[in-house]
Design a protein around this motif. Structure first.
Motif, PDB file in Angstrom:
ATOM      1  N   UNK A 121      28.203 -33.592 -28.907  1.00 55.71           N
ATOM      2  CA  UNK A 121      29.044 -32.425 -28.635  1.00 55.71           C
ATOM      3  C   UNK A 121      28.235 -31.208 -28.245  1.00 55.71           C
ATOM      4  N   UNK A 122      27.132 -30.986 -28.948  1.00 50.74           N
ATOM      5  CA  UNK A 122      26.276 -29.841 -28.619  1.00 50.74           C
ATOM      6  C   UNK A 122      25.668 -29.990 -27.229  1.00 50.74           C
ATOM      7  N   UNK A 123      25.194 -31.211 -26.896  1.00 46.59           N
ATOM      8  CA  UNK A 123      24.630 -31.445 -25.557  1.00 46.59           C
ATOM      9  C   UNK A 123      25.712 -31.251 -24.498  1.00 46.59           C
ATOM     10  N   UNK A 129      28.067 -26.027 -19.897  1.00 46.53           N
ATOM     11  CA  UNK A 129      28.016 -24.584 -19.659  1.00 46.53           C
ATOM     12  C   UNK A 129      27.068 -24.256 -18.506  1.00 46.53           C
ATOM     13  N   UNK A 130      25.931 -24.944 -18.462  1.00 37.85           N
ATOM     14  CA  UNK A 130      24.965 -24.698 -17.387  1.00 37.85           C
ATOM     15  C   UNK A 130      25.518 -25.109 -16.028  1.00 37.85           C
ATOM     16  N   UNK A 131      26.337 -26.161 -16.009  1.00 31.69           N
ATOM     17  CA  UNK A 131      26.881 -26.651 -14.742  1.00 31.69           C
ATOM     18  C   UNK A 131      28.049 -25.777 -14.272  1.00 31.69           C
ATOM     19  N   UNK A 132      28.974 -25.476 -15.182  1.00 34.34           N
ATOM     20  CA  UNK A 132      30.190 -24.739 -14.810  1.00 34.34           C
ATOM     21  C   UNK A 132      29.923 -23.244 -14.658  1.00 34.34           C
ATOM     22  N   UNK A 133      29.108 -22.692 -15.565  1.00 29.99           N
ATOM     23  CA  UNK A 133      28.803 -21.257 -15.546  1.00 29.99           C
ATOM     24  C   UNK A 133      27.313 -21.088 -15.229  1.00 29.99           C
ATOM     25  N   UNK A 139      22.164 -21.446 -21.727  1.00 26.72           N
ATOM     26  CA  UNK A 139      21.525 -22.760 -21.654  1.00 26.72           C
ATOM     27  C   UNK A 139      20.064 -22.715 -21.245  1.00 26.72           C
ATOM     28  N   UNK A 140      19.550 -21.518 -20.917  1.00 26.47           N
ATOM     29  CA  UNK A 140      18.167 -21.416 -20.442  1.00 26.47           C
ATOM     30  C   UNK A 140      17.149 -21.963 -21.444  1.00 26.47           C
ATOM     31  N   UNK A 141      17.267 -21.667 -22.761  1.00 25.65           N
ATOM     32  CA  UNK A 141      16.268 -22.216 -23.697  1.00 25.65           C
ATOM     33  C   UNK A 141      16.294 -23.737 -23.792  1.00 25.65           C
ATOM     34  N   UNK A 142      17.379 -24.353 -23.341  1.00 24.87           N
ATOM     35  CA  UNK A 142      17.504 -25.808 -23.430  1.00 24.87           C
ATOM     36  C   UNK A 142      17.527 -26.419 -22.033  1.00 24.87           C
ATOM     37  N   UNK A 143      16.626 -25.963 -21.185  1.00 21.13           N
ATOM     38  CA  UNK A 143      16.641 -26.366 -19.777  1.00 21.13           C
ATOM     39  C   UNK A 143      16.499 -27.870 -19.595  1.00 21.13           C
ATOM     40  N   UNK A 144      15.820 -28.544 -20.529  1.00 23.44           N
ATOM     41  CA  UNK A 144      15.587 -29.985 -20.370  1.00 23.44           C
ATOM     42  C   UNK A 144      16.880 -30.791 -20.442  1.00 23.44           C
ATOM     43  N   UNK A 145      17.887 -30.263 -21.150  1.00 21.11           N
ATOM     44  CA  UNK A 145      19.158 -30.993 -21.236  1.00 21.11           C
ATOM     45  C   UNK A 145      20.279 -30.289 -20.494  1.00 21.11           C
ATOM     46  N   UNK A 146      20.028 -29.116 -19.979  1.00 17.61           N
ATOM     47  CA  UNK A 146      21.066 -28.347 -19.292  1.00 17.61           C
ATOM     48  C   UNK A 146      21.147 -28.787 -17.838  1.00 17.61           C
ATOM     49  N   UNK A 147      21.673 -29.980 -17.612  1.00 11.64           N
ATOM     50  CA  UNK A 147      21.754 -30.525 -16.257  1.00 11.64           C
ATOM     51  C   UNK A 147      22.954 -31.458 -16.162  1.00 11.64           C
ATOM     52  N   UNK A 148      23.385 -31.800 -14.953  1.00  7.90           N
ATOM     53  CA  UNK A 148      24.570 -32.659 -14.787  1.00  7.90           C
ATOM     54  C   UNK A 148      24.405 -34.037 -15.409  1.00  7.90           C
ATOM     55  N   UNK A 149      23.187 -34.572 -15.404  1.00  4.73           N
ATOM     56  CA  UNK A 149      22.980 -35.899 -15.961  1.00  4.73           C
ATOM     57  C   UNK A 149      23.253 -35.918 -17.467  1.00  4.73           C
ATOM     58  N   UNK A 152      26.958 -35.686 -18.047  1.00  2.21           N
ATOM     59  CA  UNK A 152      27.649 -36.953 -17.816  1.00  2.21           C
ATOM     60  C   UNK A 152      27.414 -37.924 -18.975  1.00  2.21           C
ATOM     61  N   UNK A 153      26.166 -37.999 -19.455  1.00  5.75           N
ATOM     62  CA  UNK A 153      25.858 -38.921 -20.550  1.00  5.75           C
ATOM     63  C   UNK A 153      26.591 -38.522 -21.829  1.00  5.75           C
ATOM     64  N   UNK A 154      26.551 -37.237 -22.178  1.00  6.99           N
ATOM     65  CA  UNK A 154      27.243 -36.791 -23.387  1.00  6.99           C
ATOM     66  C   UNK A 154      28.752 -36.943 -23.250  1.00  6.99           C
TER      67      UNK A 154
END
Length: 659
Positions: A121-123, A129-133, A139-149, A152-154
């Motif tokens: 849920x957190x991912x 949030x990074x994709x839509x907004x 989401x900047x501090x979590x750049x490694x997971x802030x992506x469309x992939x 989709x996985x979460x």
């Protein structure tokens, strides 16, 4: 005891209750710790930079302490934080339901299922949030997971958990599903009925309406050059009577709009600076109040109110836009979270997050189309309409998620960003005109397109000194330099609509006009139906505004330093709004450059050196310095004396003991 005399080992009742209570306590404690951990991780991107900003500068810390001393600020802050907590609890509860469903249908312990679902849920929130907004800082501090992939996985993991939870409760959910279906159908029918009613009401709107559309920070020089990037504005301009020699008396939003509404210069109406207390401004002699008394429905709409406290007391039935207040400067970072960004796309945020709803300053979540839709709702009704709208997506720092990339014809990166910000306002103008046409508000309507001021972004604007040498002028911002065409030459155009279409021949008018001439044009149209805007004077007083050293050059701008330098000049009123301290007014007025702008010349007094300088003006010619005329100096001195008297009166009022 049974028939054989054996005794069954019944547990002690008190002991059983104690064991049950301990189990409930352990379960509750675990639940609280899980929620606290989830909340801590979720809110980390919000609180860590906020605390760092507050503790890095004593001036900012003192400003925060002053704000928290206001009961109005505390009430509004509590509402905002309660909204955050409610959203977070709702999200956490939903995830826990999914976790329990997963634990019932899979070979996974309840604890592991909870951890898996909370993590997914957190991912999902962070990546989504990074994709839509895309402009969100969350989401900047979590750049490694802030992506469309990752999103989709979460999403797949949560969908599987939802399917498991529904399967485990499939019999129980059947009546609920039927009920939800019936409720959805009923709600849909109600919405359609309301829409039909609103359309029917819109069709009966009377004629002779007045629409004033303001675009922040748009100079006529820029619009002339960038029409291809701003097609809706260019289209309106091509159908209008366009005034190519129009100027603002004071290049800041609040003073400019009070000038538009009153037809008077700042020394008369009292809005001498942005955020001067509304109680010190003349709110009676305004076109909005006059038209309201004549039966007009009066609406003011503005999508950023940090420096403009115009409200219903200025003669408006309704004000559309974010709530004005000191918290506007604080809450945009706090309200930049996945859940609040979603909530801000709904009308519920009007009550729950009023400082961020429909606010350009809430960059990640600002709903450009929603702002126009809300204007449409406020404008519907049977009475004739006076609508004054101001779009601020073109204001510095030119950050908006609704921008359209513009052709980079300029080597000035700031200029490119400015044009891209204006593309959002350009689209909104198109949507607004379509909405007004659909409401039947363009049957016999005066539309005035204008800007409050322009924007200088370091482009060279040379002037020729008295000794014949060229003096390069590089300025930034607005309301800071009276010589800058980029800061002071505004957009001003009129259109007359009949039966939904503009009538009359388009024209370019070179007459010297200003924002002072807008009110007389409105009064003429309302009275006689004639669309005519004339210059009311051969010369107008002009003046600069508050100028902070930290804001002199946008290339090296530190927003925290700007805030720190300006905080001591302001206080918080009983409504939680920021306002200029009256005790500061006299010294600030004394620092104003004051001038007289005429069609062929500009004379400026600069208190820095006590000098008067006159510049000869002509289209396409570099302004050249010449000897000032005695009559012009007298007019400047008279106007400046009126300003200084206002400052002295403000100082005397501020020195009186509070009752």
């Amino acid at each position: 005891m049974n028939d054989t005399g054996a005794v069954f080992p019944f547990p002690n009742t008190d002991e059983a209750l104690t064991m049950t209570a301990l189990a409930s306590f352990r379960q509750g404690t675990c639940e609280v710790l899980l929620f606290a951990g989830f909340a801590a991780v979720y809110t980390l991107p919000v609180w860590s930079p906020l605390l760092g900003a507050a503790t890095s500068d004593n001036r900012l810390s003192q400003g925060a302490a002053d704000a928290l001393a206001s009961p109005a600020v505390l009430r509004a802050l509590a509402r905002d934080l309660l909204t955050h907590l409610t959203l977070l609890l709702a999200c956490y509860t939903l995830l826990r339901v999914l976790a329990r469903g997963l634990a019932r249908t899979a070979v996974v312990s309840p604890f592991l299922a909870t951890l898996l679902v909370l993590l997914a849920g957190w991912v999902w929130l962070t990546a989504g949030n990074a994709v839509v907004f895309s402009h969100s800082n969350y989401s900047v501090p979590f750049a490694t997971i802030a992506n469309p992939q990752a999103w989709a996985l979460s999403s797949a993991v949560l969908a599987a958990c939802l399917a498991a939870a529904l399967w485990s409760q499939r019999q129980r959910w059947k009546p609920v599903a039927y009920g939800l279906g019936a409720a959805t159908a009923a709600a849909g029918g109600l919405m359609l009925a309301q829409h039909a009613t609103s359309v029917a009401r819109a069709g009966s709107a009377p004629t002779r309406n007045v629409i004033v559309i303001g675009i922040d920070s748009l100079s006529m020089p820029l619009l002339e050059r960038e029409q291809s990037a701003l097609p809706r504005l260019a289209h309106l301009l091509s159908q209008s009577t366009r005034f190519d020699n129009a100027y603002t008396p004071l290049g800041r939003t609040y003073p400019a709009w009070v000038t538009i509404l009153s037809g008077h210069v700042p020394a008369i109406h009292g809005a001498l600076f942005n955020l001067r207390g509304i109680e010190q401004v003349d709110r009676q002699d305004l076109i909005s109040r006059t038209l309201k008394a004549q039966g007009y429905q009066t609406v003011y709409a503005i999508d950023e109110r940090r420096f403009n406290n115009i409200d219903e007391s200025f003669g408006f039935d309704r004000v559309v836009g974010p709530q004005a207040g000191a918290l506007d400067f604080v809450l945009q970072g706090i309200n930049d979270t996945p859940l609040t960004n979603l909530l801000l796309q709904t009308r519920a945020a009007d009550w729950l997050l009023p400082f961020s709803r429909l606010n350009v300053a809430a960059v990640p979540s600002y709903d450009a189309r929603g702002f126009v839709d809300e204007i449409g709702r406020a404008s519907a009704g049977p009475r004739p309409l006076f609508l004054a709208v101001h779009f601020l997506s073109g204001h510095f720092p030119f950050a908006t998620r609704h921008a359209t990339p513009a052709p980079h014809r300029s080597g000035n990166a700031l200029r490119v960003g400015h044009v891209e910000g204006l593309t959002a306002a350009d689209a909104q103008v198109g949507w607004l005109m379509d909405a007004l046409a659909a409401q039947g508000r363009l049957e016999d309507t005066l539309v005035i397109l204008l800007s409050d001021h322009g924007e200088a972004l370091g482009d060279m604007e040379p002037v020729r000194r008295a000794d014949g040498e060229l003096d390069p002028l590089h300025s930034y911002g607005h309301g800071a330099n009276l010589l800058s065409e980029h800061q002071n030459r505004i957009v001003l155009a009129t259109l007359h609509y009949r039966h939904g279409q503009p009538v009359g021949q388009p024209a370019q008018d070179g007459e010297f006009v200003s924002l002072l001439d807008v009110r007389p044009a409105i009064e003429r149209f309302v009275r006689s139906g004639e669309v005519k805007l004339n210059g009311s004077s051969d010369c107008i007083p002009v003046e600069t505004e508050l100028r902070l050293a930290a804001a002199e050059d946008y290339r090296h701008l530190d927003l925290r330093e700007v805030a720190a330098q300006g905080l001591s000049l302001y206080e918080i009123d009983d409504e939680g709004r920021l306002r200029l301290r009256e005790s500061e007014l006299e010294s600030l007025i004394a620092k104003k450059d004051v001038g007289l702008r005429c069609n062929d010349r500009l004379t400026v007094f600069t208190p820095r050196d006590g000098q008067y300088r006159t510049y000869r003006l002509a289209p396409g010619v570099v302004p050249s310095e010449q000897a000032p005329a005695a009559a012009d100096i007298q007019r400047i001195d008279a106007y400046r004396q009126r300003l200084l008297q206002a400052g002295a009166m403000a100082s005397r009022r501020a020195a009186r003991p509070a009752k």
